[in-house]
Structure formats: structure tokens, C-alpha cells
Write a protein that holds these residues in place. Structure first.
Motif, PDB file in Angstrom:
ATOM      1  N   TRP A  93      10.702   8.380 -18.508  1.00  0.00           N
ATOM      2  CA  TRP A  93      10.429   9.111 -17.643  1.00  0.00           C
ATOM      3  C   TRP A  93      11.415   9.702 -16.772  1.00  0.00           C
ATOM      4  CZ3 TRP A  93       8.038   4.902 -19.705  1.00  0.00           C
ATOM      5  CH2 TRP A  93       6.849   5.314 -20.164  1.00  0.00           C
ATOM      6  N   LYS A  94      11.508  10.965 -16.267  1.00  0.00           N
ATOM      7  CA  LYS A  94      12.527  11.381 -15.266  1.00  0.00           C
ATOM      8  C   LYS A  94      11.874  12.279 -14.345  1.00  0.00           C
ATOM      9  CE  LYS A  94      13.151  15.460 -18.649  1.00  0.00           C
ATOM     10  NZ  LYS A  94      13.963  15.955 -19.518  1.00  0.00           N
ATOM     11  N   GLY A  95      12.571  12.895 -13.585  1.00  0.00           N
ATOM     12  CA  GLY A  95      12.556  13.913 -12.518  1.00  0.00           C
ATOM     13  C   GLY A  95      11.717  13.467 -11.094  1.00  0.00           C
ATOM     14  N   GLY A  96      11.433  11.987 -11.185  1.00  0.00           N
ATOM     15  CA  GLY A  96      10.935  11.491  -9.925  1.00  0.00           C
ATOM     16  C   GLY A  96      11.712  11.019  -8.876  1.00  0.00           C
ATOM     17  N   GLU A  97      11.289  10.511  -7.798  1.00  0.00           N
ATOM     18  CA  GLU A  97      11.986   9.832  -6.751  1.00  0.00           C
ATOM     19  C   GLU A  97      11.283   8.361  -6.378  1.00  0.00           C
ATOM     20  OE1 GLU A  97      12.155  11.805  -3.227  1.00  0.00           O
ATOM     21  OE2 GLU A  97      13.248  13.566  -4.180  1.00  0.00           O
ATOM     22  N   ILE A  98      12.175   7.509  -6.031  1.00  0.00           N
ATOM     23  CA  ILE A  98      11.924   6.170  -5.745  1.00  0.00           C
ATOM     24  C   ILE A  98      12.233   5.882  -4.211  1.00  0.00           C
ATOM     25  CG2 ILE A  98      13.752   5.148  -6.586  1.00  0.00           C
ATOM     26  CD1 ILE A  98      12.262   2.564  -7.409  1.00  0.00           C
TER      27      ILE A  98
ATOM     28  N   LYS B 124      15.282   4.894   2.366  1.00  0.00           N
ATOM     29  CA  LYS B 124      16.029   6.031   1.699  1.00  0.00           C
ATOM     30  C   LYS B 124      15.286   6.029   0.311  1.00  0.00           C
ATOM     31  CE  LYS B 124      20.708   5.334   3.651  1.00  0.00           C
ATOM     32  NZ  LYS B 124      22.152   5.180   3.338  1.00  0.00           N
ATOM     33  N   SER B 125      15.433   7.636  -0.162  1.00  0.00           N
ATOM     34  CA  SER B 125      14.761   7.884  -1.596  1.00  0.00           C
ATOM     35  C   SER B 125      15.772   8.327  -2.323  1.00  0.00           C
ATOM     36  CB  SER B 125      13.670   9.119  -1.175  1.00  0.00           C
ATOM     37  OG  SER B 125      12.575   8.912  -0.678  1.00  0.00           O
ATOM     38  N   TYR B 126      15.630   7.908  -3.579  1.00  0.00           N
ATOM     39  CA  TYR B 126      16.704   8.152  -4.614  1.00  0.00           C
ATOM     40  C   TYR B 126      15.761   8.993  -5.922  1.00  0.00           C
ATOM     41  CZ  TYR B 126      19.223   4.757  -2.174  1.00  0.00           C
ATOM     42  OH  TYR B 126      19.629   3.734  -1.176  1.00  0.00           O
ATOM     43  N   HIS B 127      16.658   9.934  -6.494  1.00  0.00           N
ATOM     44  CA  HIS B 127      16.144  10.272  -7.783  1.00  0.00           C
ATOM     45  C   HIS B 127      16.122   8.874  -8.593  1.00  0.00           C
ATOM     46  CE1 HIS B 127      17.241  14.539  -6.477  1.00  0.00           C
ATOM     47  NE2 HIS B 127      18.589  13.978  -6.510  1.00  0.00           N
ATOM     48  N   CYS B 128      15.160   9.266  -9.716  1.00  0.00           N
ATOM     49  CA  CYS B 128      14.691   8.096 -10.446  1.00  0.00           C
ATOM     50  C   CYS B 128      14.421   8.444 -11.800  1.00  0.00           C
ATOM     51  CB  CYS B 128      13.254   7.482  -9.731  1.00  0.00           C
ATOM     52  SG  CYS B 128      12.726   5.844 -10.708  1.00  0.00           S
ATOM     53  N   THR B 129      14.783   7.583 -12.858  1.00  0.00           N
ATOM     54  CA  THR B 129      14.269   7.769 -14.380  1.00  0.00           C
ATOM     55  C   THR B 129      13.667   6.056 -14.592  1.00  0.00           C
ATOM     56  OG1 THR B 129      16.393   6.985 -15.105  1.00  0.00           O
ATOM     57  CG2 THR B 129      15.776   9.174 -14.995  1.00  0.00           C
TER      58      THR B 129
ATOM     59  N   GLY C  57       0.824  -1.366  -0.098  1.00  0.00           N
ATOM     60  CA  GLY C  57      -0.079  -0.155  -0.090  1.00  0.00           C
ATOM     61  C   GLY C  57       0.916   1.227   0.124  1.00  0.00           C
ATOM     62  N   MET C  58       2.273   1.147   0.053  1.00  0.00           N
ATOM     63  CA  MET C  58       3.006   2.238   0.179  1.00  0.00           C
ATOM     64  C   MET C  58       3.212   2.867  -1.177  1.00  0.00           C
ATOM     65  SD  MET C  58       6.746   2.440   2.036  1.00  0.00           S
ATOM     66  CE  MET C  58       6.155   2.442   3.813  1.00  0.00           C
ATOM     67  N   LYS C  59       3.295   4.142  -1.376  1.00  0.00           N
ATOM     68  CA  LYS C  59       3.685   4.653  -2.637  1.00  0.00           C
ATOM     69  C   LYS C  59       5.035   4.951  -2.560  1.00  0.00           C
ATOM     70  CE  LYS C  59       2.686   9.160  -3.649  1.00  0.00           C
ATOM     71  NZ  LYS C  59       1.993  10.323  -4.077  1.00  0.00           N
ATOM     72  N   VAL C  60       5.760   4.158  -3.399  1.00  0.00           N
ATOM     73  CA  VAL C  60       7.205   4.265  -3.569  1.00  0.00           C
ATOM     74  C   VAL C  60       7.702   4.935  -4.869  1.00  0.00           C
ATOM     75  CG1 VAL C  60       7.519   2.169  -2.287  1.00  0.00           C
ATOM     76  CG2 VAL C  60       7.344   2.127  -4.571  1.00  0.00           C
ATOM     77  N   LEU C  61       6.983   5.273  -5.778  1.00  0.00           N
ATOM     78  CA  LEU C  61       7.732   6.035  -6.847  1.00  0.00           C
ATOM     79  C   LEU C  61       6.625   7.192  -6.919  1.00  0.00           C
ATOM     80  CD1 LEU C  61       7.705   3.752 -10.070  1.00  0.00           C
ATOM     81  CD2 LEU C  61       9.656   4.808  -9.092  1.00  0.00           C
TER      82      LEU C  61
END
Length: 158
Positions: free
Chosen positions: A106-111, A118-123, A89-93
Motif C-alpha cells: 500500500w502506498k500514498g498515505g501518511e503516518i 510529526k507526520s511522514y509519507h508512508c508505505t 484512539g488516535m488515528k495514526v495511519l
């Protein structure tokens, strides 16, 4: 069946086909199975959806628990409001937008990695056949990160 009902039925059918095509094979929207880098076994199923502002977000809808852990595992390492929240149920992206220069990217998001909090930049990058999604998490520049390949699934099993 009246003429107006037939027109309504045909219109709804065409609209349904059009919406399905938009979220079809050239989209990351759908269900994705993540694979553990070390064991090669499935870790989770992520459902990627598109927000009304055309951003992609992903929510864990199923986990394949590690030995000794059940499907009610929580994110003990997460901070703030996510601390001790169930992983299912957790939003991870979140916040991924289409790269208008590269189709299927897709770009500019986080994971978020719920195992270390920990959160990271994501593509995201979709394969040619749209059956695999290359998910790159990184700190700073994309050069400093790692890529996982997620597999598209058509429906939830078990």
C-alpha cells in the motif's frame, strides 16, 4: 425452519465467509503490535481498517506505556486538533491505497508519530506469510526514511 429462512441463513453464512476471506491473510486489515526500535519491547497495538473508498487507516487501540507514563498519555507534541489528544484512539495511519503493481503493498498515505508529533509519507508491505507488516515512514523519497516491522496479533491481550 422454513425453506426461506434456511436460504437466508446459508446466504448470510456464505457472505460472512466471503467477507472474512477478503480481509484475511493477504490484507493488512487487522491488529498489529508495534515494537520499539531501541528496547525491542512492544509500544502499541494498531487496528488497521479499510474505509468505504478502499483506503487503509490505522488507529492506536492500546499502548504499552513507557516507565512513568500511563495509558492516558497525550500527544503534547502534536499540532492543531491533535494537540493534547489521547494517544489511545488516535488515528495514526491514513490514506493508504493498494499498489496495483505490487500485491500486498500500500502506498500514498501518511503516518503520524505521536511521540514527536510529526507526520511522514508512508508505505506498507505485507510479508509472504502475512504475519509481519513492513511500515516505512519517510520524508520526500522512500530512500530517506526508516522501516519498522509490525507483528500481526489475532486478538487483544489484557
Amino acid at each position: 425452519m422454513t425453506h426461506s429462512r434456511r436460504i437466508l441463513l446459508v446466504t448470510l453464512t456464505l457472505l460472512s465467509i466471503q467477507v472474512t476471506a477478503l480481509a484475511g491473510p493477504s490484507s493488512a486489515v487487522g491488529l498489529w503490535k508495534t515494537i520499539d526500535d531501541v528496547t525491542g519491547k512492544p509500544k502499541a497495538v494498531i487496528q488497521i481498517t479499510e474505509t468505504p473508498t478502499h483506503q487503509l487507516q490505522g488507529t492506536i487501540v492500546k499502548i504499552f506505556p513507557r516507565p512513568g507514563v500511563d495509558e492516558n498519555e497525550v500527544c503534547a507534541a502534536c499540532k492543531g486538533s491533535l494537540h493534547n489528544q489521547r494517544i489511545v484512539g488516535m488515528k495514526v495511519l491514513h490514506d493508504l491505497v493498494a499498489d496495483h503493481d505490487i500485491s500486498g503493498r500500500w502506498k500514498g498515505g501518511e503516518i503520524l508519530d505521536p511521540h514527536n508529533g510529526k507526520s511522514y509519507h508512508c508505505t506498507l508491505g505485507l510479508s509472504q506469510d502475512s504475519r509481519e507488516l513492513n511500515v516505512r515512514g519517510y520524508i520526500g523519497m522512500p530512500l530517506f526514511g526508516r522501516t519498522q516491522t509490525w507483528q500481526r496479533i489475532d486478538k487483544m491481550n489484557g
